[in-house]
Scaffold this motif. Structure first.
Motif, PDB file in Angstrom:
ATOM      1  N   ILE A 212       0.851  -1.186   0.000  1.00 16.02           N
ATOM      2  CA  ILE A 212       0.000   0.000   0.000  1.00 16.02           C
ATOM      3  C   ILE A 212       0.888   1.238   0.000  1.00 16.02           C
ATOM      4  O   ILE A 212       1.493   1.567   1.011  1.00 16.02           O
ATOM      5  N   GLY A 213       0.990   1.857  -1.163  1.00 15.76           N
ATOM      6  CA  GLY A 213       1.802   3.067  -1.298  1.00 15.76           C
ATOM      7  C   GLY A 213       3.219   2.789  -1.761  1.00 15.76           C
ATOM      8  O   GLY A 213       3.668   1.642  -1.850  1.00 15.76           O
ATOM      9  N   ALA A 214       3.937   3.880  -2.034  1.00 16.89           N
ATOM     10  CA  ALA A 214       5.255   3.785  -2.670  1.00 16.89           C
ATOM     11  C   ALA A 214       6.354   3.179  -1.783  1.00 16.89           C
ATOM     12  O   ALA A 214       7.088   2.298  -2.248  1.00 16.89           O
ATOM     13  N   PRO A 215       6.521   3.613  -0.534  1.00 18.42           N
ATOM     14  CA  PRO A 215       7.643   3.059   0.247  1.00 18.42           C
ATOM     15  C   PRO A 215       7.572   1.533   0.380  1.00 18.42           C
ATOM     16  O   PRO A 215       8.585   0.837   0.260  1.00 18.42           O
ATOM     17  N   SER A 216       6.372   1.021   0.564  1.00 18.54           N
ATOM     18  CA  SER A 216       6.195  -0.425   0.685  1.00 18.54           C
ATOM     19  C   SER A 216       6.535  -1.127  -0.634  1.00 18.54           C
ATOM     20  O   SER A 216       7.224  -2.165  -0.658  1.00 18.54           O
ATOM     21  N   SER A 217       6.079  -0.562  -1.750  1.00 15.38           N
ATOM     22  CA  SER A 217       6.340  -1.150  -3.073  1.00 15.38           C
ATOM     23  C   SER A 217       7.830  -1.131  -3.396  1.00 15.38           C
ATOM     24  O   SER A 217       8.374  -2.094  -3.938  1.00 15.38           O
ATOM     25  N   LYS A 218       8.492  -0.028  -3.051  1.00 14.43           N
ATOM     26  CA  LYS A 218       9.933   0.075  -3.327  1.00 14.43           C
ATOM     27  C   LYS A 218      10.721  -0.891  -2.441  1.00 14.43           C
ATOM     28  O   LYS A 218      11.750  -1.426  -2.839  1.00 14.43           O
ATOM     29  N   ASN A 219      10.220  -1.125  -1.269  1.00 14.55           N
ATOM     30  CA  ASN A 219      10.896  -2.023  -0.323  1.00 14.55           C
ATOM     31  C   ASN A 219      10.707  -3.493  -0.716  1.00 14.55           C
ATOM     32  O   ASN A 219      11.643  -4.283  -0.642  1.00 14.55           O
ATOM     33  N   LEU A 220       9.509  -3.852  -1.168  1.00 12.50           N
ATOM     34  CA  LEU A 220       9.203  -5.277  -1.361  1.00 12.50           C
ATOM     35  C   LEU A 220       9.137  -5.730  -2.820  1.00 12.50           C
ATOM     36  O   LEU A 220       9.221  -6.928  -3.096  1.00 12.50           O
ATOM     37  N   ILE A 221       8.975  -4.793  -3.743  1.00 10.24           N
ATOM     38  CA  ILE A 221       8.905  -5.206  -5.158  1.00 10.24           C
ATOM     39  C   ILE A 221      10.179  -4.791  -5.905  1.00 10.24           C
ATOM     40  O   ILE A 221      10.937  -5.634  -6.354  1.00 10.24           O
ATOM     41  N   ARG A 222      10.439  -3.484  -5.980  1.00 12.50           N
ATOM     42  CA  ARG A 222      11.598  -3.009  -6.743  1.00 12.50           C
ATOM     43  C   ARG A 222      11.909  -1.575  -6.330  1.00 12.50           C
ATOM     44  O   ARG A 222      10.988  -0.759  -6.202  1.00 12.50           O
ATOM     45  N   ALA A 223      13.199  -1.290  -6.160  1.00 11.85           N
ATOM     46  CA  ALA A 223      13.604   0.023  -5.628  1.00 11.85           C
ATOM     47  C   ALA A 223      13.087   1.197  -6.477  1.00 11.85           C
ATOM     48  O   ALA A 223      12.796   2.260  -5.955  1.00 11.85           O
ATOM     49  N   ASP A 224      12.976   0.980  -7.808  1.00 10.26           N
ATOM     50  CA  ASP A 224      12.524   2.109  -8.642  1.00 10.26           C
ATOM     51  C   ASP A 224      11.062   1.940  -9.076  1.00 10.26           C
ATOM     52  O   ASP A 224      10.654   2.422 -10.134  1.00 10.26           O
ATOM     53  N   PHE A 225      10.288   1.265  -8.239  1.00 15.85           N
ATOM     54  CA  PHE A 225       8.869   1.028  -8.549  1.00 15.85           C
ATOM     55  C   PHE A 225       8.111   2.350  -8.718  1.00 15.85           C
ATOM     56  O   PHE A 225       8.305   3.290  -7.950  1.00 15.85           O
ATOM     57  N   LYS A 226       7.246   2.391  -9.759  1.00 17.07           N
ATOM     58  CA  LYS A 226       6.458   3.612 -10.028  1.00 17.07           C
ATOM     59  C   LYS A 226       4.997   3.314  -9.722  1.00 17.07           C
ATOM     60  O   LYS A 226       4.300   2.704 -10.533  1.00 17.07           O
ATOM     61  N   ILE A 227       4.570   3.774  -8.583  1.00 18.79           N
ATOM     62  CA  ILE A 227       3.257   3.364  -8.073  1.00 18.79           C
ATOM     63  C   ILE A 227       2.087   3.745  -8.988  1.00 18.79           C
ATOM     64  O   ILE A 227       1.205   2.930  -9.229  1.00 18.79           O
ATOM     65  N   THR A 228       2.092   4.962  -9.550  1.00 22.23           N
ATOM     66  CA  THR A 228       0.923   5.350 -10.349  1.00 22.23           C
ATOM     67  C   THR A 228       0.876   4.584 -11.675  1.00 22.23           C
ATOM     68  O   THR A 228      -0.189   4.311 -12.204  1.00 22.23           O
ATOM     69  N   LYS A 229       2.049   4.223 -12.197  1.00 14.02           N
ATOM     70  CA  LYS A 229       2.111   3.497 -13.475  1.00 14.02           C
ATOM     71  C   LYS A 229       1.946   1.994 -13.300  1.00 14.02           C
ATOM     72  O   LYS A 229       1.424   1.306 -14.167  1.00 14.02           O
ATOM     73  N   GLU A 230       2.473   1.457 -12.196  1.00 16.72           N
ATOM     74  CA  GLU A 230       2.598   0.001 -12.078  1.00 16.72           C
ATOM     75  C   GLU A 230       1.648  -0.651 -11.064  1.00 16.72           C
ATOM     76  O   GLU A 230       1.672  -1.860 -10.895  1.00 16.72           O
ATOM     77  N   ARG A 231       0.815   0.154 -10.409  1.00 18.02           N
ATOM     78  CA  ARG A 231      -0.136  -0.420  -9.452  1.00 18.02           C
ATOM     79  C   ARG A 231      -1.091  -1.375 -10.199  1.00 18.02           C
ATOM     80  O   ARG A 231      -1.287  -1.244 -11.406  1.00 18.02           O
ATOM     81  N   GLY A 232      -1.605  -2.340  -9.476  1.00 20.04           N
ATOM     82  CA  GLY A 232      -2.601  -3.233 -10.073  1.00 20.04           C
ATOM     83  C   GLY A 232      -2.021  -4.360 -10.901  1.00 20.04           C
ATOM     84  O   GLY A 232      -2.757  -5.173 -11.446  1.00 20.04           O
ATOM     85  N   GLN A 233      -0.689  -4.406 -11.032  1.00 17.29           N
ATOM     86  CA  GLN A 233      -0.067  -5.496 -11.809  1.00 17.29           C
ATOM     87  C   GLN A 233       0.632  -6.477 -10.858  1.00 17.29           C
ATOM     88  O   GLN A 233       1.021  -6.091  -9.766  1.00 17.29           O
ATOM     89  N   TYR A 234       0.835  -7.713 -11.317  1.00 15.90           N
ATOM     90  CA  TYR A 234       1.527  -8.705 -10.494  1.00 15.90           C
ATOM     91  C   TYR A 234       3.031  -8.640 -10.744  1.00 15.90           C
ATOM     92  O   TYR A 234       3.468  -8.520 -11.883  1.00 15.90           O
ATOM     93  N   PHE A 235       3.780  -8.752  -9.673  1.00 20.22           N
ATOM     94  CA  PHE A 235       5.251  -8.743  -9.768  1.00 20.22           C
ATOM     95  C   PHE A 235       5.825  -9.886  -8.948  1.00 20.22           C
ATOM     96  O   PHE A 235       5.225 -10.284  -7.937  1.00 20.22           O
TER      97      PHE A 235
END
Ligand code: URA
Length: 203
Positions: free
Chosen positions: A127-150
């Motif tokens: 939920i949100g950018a810090p979590s996505s960057k921590n658990l998916i990928r450091a340069d994760f782009k939340i508005t572009k990449e939300r809703g997709q599986y990684f």
């Protein structure tokens, strides 16, 4: 280590500055057997007071988005990237929230990583950018990449959604700020979690 033991150990942590000034550590709660774990950013004022994740305004929105999918907090497990409130001195001697620093996120992985390992969820919804960057990928782009599986090291798959606090800031009388996307992402993450669970159980 069990989740209970891990929580007890975490409650003694003062490894970074915010750990020294917290009121309550916010470890996480919900159903540790759930195939879906939601990982937010970190506690705010209400969470710091109560020791519970997502109990302020953003939390009310998250509860509503779960309910719109026929779910409650008891169906999932909810925790955060940071276990303590990242804050600084504000006006009138009141503390104000600030984004977590990379060092705080890194330090707090000593609790988050074993917590996720103990739960072993099928799906993690960041939920949100810090979590996505921590658990998916450091340069994760939340508005572009939300809703997709990684791919994710800590679950079969991970997805990200918008943070309710961001949605609250953007919403107007004629625009939901992205709330419907949170509802949609939770629904899809839950569906995937159930499918993966079924697959494992039918083997
Ligand atoms: N925002 C978060 O990311 N987590 C909480 O627990 C509360 C607000």
């Amino acid at each position: 280590m069990s989740l209970t033991e891990l929580k007890q150990k975490a409650q003694g942590c003062t490894d970074c500055e915010i750990g020294k000034i917290r009121t309550e550590l916010v470890f996480g709660e919900g159903n540790p057997e759930s195939p879906l774990v939601l990982v937010g950013e970190g506690p705010g004022e209400e969470e710091d007071k109560t020791g519970r994740p997502f109990v302020g305004r953003a939390g009310k929105m998250l509860d509503q988005a779960l309910a719109d999918n026929g779910l409650s907090r008891d169906d999932v497990y909810i925790c955060n990237t940071l276990k303590c409130r990242a804050c600084e001195e504000g006006e009138n001697g009141r503390k104000r929230n600030r984004p977590p620093t990379p060092a705080e996120v890194e330090t707090c992985r000593q609790w988050l990583v074993p917590q996720l390992a103990a739960i072993a969820p099928k799906v993690i919804l960041c939920i949100g950018a810090p979590s996505s960057k921590n658990l998916i990928r450091a340069d994760f782009k939340i508005t572009k990449e939300r809703g997709q599986y990684f791919p994710c090291e800590y679950a079969k798959t991970a997805m990200a959604t918008l943070h309710p606090a961001y949605v609250l800031r953007r919403s107007t009388t004629s625009f939901d700020g992205g709330y419907s996307l949170i509802v949609q992402d939770i629904g899809r993450a839950w569906e995937a979690a159930l499918k993966l669970l079924e697959k494992d159980e039918s083997v």
